[in-house]
Design an enzyme around this catalytic site. Sequence first.
Site, PDB file in Angstrom:
ATOM      1  N   ARG A   1       0.800  -1.221   0.000  1.00  0.00           N
ATOM      2  CA  ARG A   1       0.000   0.000   0.000  1.00  0.00           C
ATOM      3  C   ARG A   1       0.837   1.276   0.000  1.00  0.00           C
ATOM      4  NH1 ARG A   1      -2.610  -4.054   2.515  1.00  0.00           N
ATOM      5  NH2 ARG A   1      -4.837  -4.272   2.070  1.00  0.00           N
TER       6      ARG A   1
ATOM      7  N   HIS B   1      -0.775  -2.427  -4.558  1.00  0.00           N
ATOM      8  CA  HIS B   1      -0.096  -3.238  -5.578  1.00  0.00           C
ATOM      9  C   HIS B   1       0.066  -2.516  -6.916  1.00  0.00           C
ATOM     10  CE1 HIS B   1       0.064  -6.356  -2.758  1.00  0.00           C
ATOM     11  NE2 HIS B   1      -1.090  -6.947  -2.986  1.00  0.00           N
TER      12      HIS B   1
ATOM     13  N   GLU C   1       4.462 -12.737   0.627  1.00  0.00           N
ATOM     14  CA  GLU C   1       4.947 -11.729  -0.305  1.00  0.00           C
ATOM     15  C   GLU C   1       6.243 -11.113   0.215  1.00  0.00           C
ATOM     16  OE1 GLU C   1       1.454  -9.079  -1.151  1.00  0.00           O
ATOM     17  OE2 GLU C   1       0.468 -10.581   0.117  1.00  0.00           O
TER      18      GLU C   1
ATOM     19  N   ASP D   1      -2.804  -9.916   7.588  1.00  0.00           N
ATOM     20  CA  ASP D   1      -2.423  -9.160   6.392  1.00  0.00           C
ATOM     21  C   ASP D   1      -1.419  -8.102   6.829  1.00  0.00           C
ATOM     22  OD1 ASP D   1      -2.213  -8.159   3.848  1.00  0.00           O
ATOM     23  OD2 ASP D   1      -4.225  -7.297   3.758  1.00  0.00           O
TER      24      ASP D   1
ATOM     25  N   HIS E   1       2.741 -12.675  -5.979  1.00  0.00           N
ATOM     26  CA  HIS E   1       1.540 -12.815  -5.158  1.00  0.00           C
ATOM     27  C   HIS E   1       0.935 -14.208  -5.323  1.00  0.00           C
ATOM     28  CE1 HIS E   1      -1.819 -11.590  -2.771  1.00  0.00           C
ATOM     29  NE2 HIS E   1      -1.528 -10.294  -2.841  1.00  0.00           N
TER      30      HIS E   1
END
Length: 406
Positions: free
Chosen positions: A133, A158, A370, A306, A230
């Site tokens: 982000r 992304h 990631e 996340d 990803h």
Amino acid sequence: MRIALLAAVTAMGLGACSQPPEDPATRAQPDASGAAAPAASSAPAAAPAQVVASDFGTLPDGRKVQKFVLDNGHGMTASIITYGGILQALTVPDRNGKADDVVLGYDRLDGYLKDAATVQTNFGALIGRYANRLAKGRFTLDGKTYQIPTNNNGNTLHGGPEGFATKLWEASPASDGTPSVTLRYRSPDGEMGFPGTLDVSVVYTLQDDGLKLDYRATTDKPTVLNLTSHGYFNLAGAGAASVLDHRVQINAARYTQTDAQLIPTGKLLPVAGTPLDFRTPHALGERIHEDNADLRHAEPKQGGYDFNWVLDAPGLETPAVLVEEPTTGRTLTVFTTEPGMQLYTSNAIDRIEGGKGGKPYLHWGALALEAQHFPDSPNHADFPSTRLDPGQTYTQTTIYRFGVAK
């Protein structure tokens, strides 16, 4: 369980990398082979390693999409498509030698095109120019503020709505018989608002026991850059109901704290005493429902992960993440030269119909790992820099190694 996981890693020869760790803040890693001794349990090759190319469909503008299947001759294959640089399939044997596809995706190109226009999962895609982000889609470089289109609660995620995951990459398979393919993309100056013409290459190489990604990029103007892959993994097989039983270890004592929109506050907090502490193995479902502000930020209804973990020892000699799936015995160990690792538990997926083999993909149906620099780094001077200048070369190596628990 920590002993069991680390024993499995040792048995697979996962520490046998030839390159020492590098300082990730330099943004200039050496070309590392990442070569390791084959797993002790590996059977002799049944067939020679190879690369097989085929058509994978046609984009609406008439351009052809290709698929390259990398076969290491040891029962493992990886399928790469030129649309989005996507890892479309990855077949890995379990403890009984049965191979399954362990990454989510689609059997046909139209599945990826529909996904990009609707749910935007980025299944298996190469992510850029900026992974994760950017707050309000803005950053300032040399006194000039750049605005990137927003696509995630008023922020940019992304690389924006038309990031690298939506681009057609050029492909060159290895000519020496190595199961490897190089993807290249030129991002023009101003694409998605980012400065500089950027030339990017990513080399996918299928080793005896896993998949290695080598990234390189150069620019003709100062810019910011944060690349990642990803892939969505379910070690029980793509389409299996959940990854909540996957046991995960992350070698990181800190994480980047975020606000309710998952934008970093600038603080690097200790994981100790929180459900983000994976320094010893835990099943993902063990603490995902805890009453914890961070988990609610990631998934307000039920909790989820996340977040970006600050790796203790980036490099190709120390595992960043270890994962074990109990029913199949499959293990995944990730090595990376990047300073951060984002663990994402597919919180935004409610139910997606039409996955590979017609299977639906469910909430918590996969985990993404990631390897990257930290989210929103251009707006945090204390974070490792993501700046890239003319004359410099961005490099990154990330390796996903597979085995079976003993």
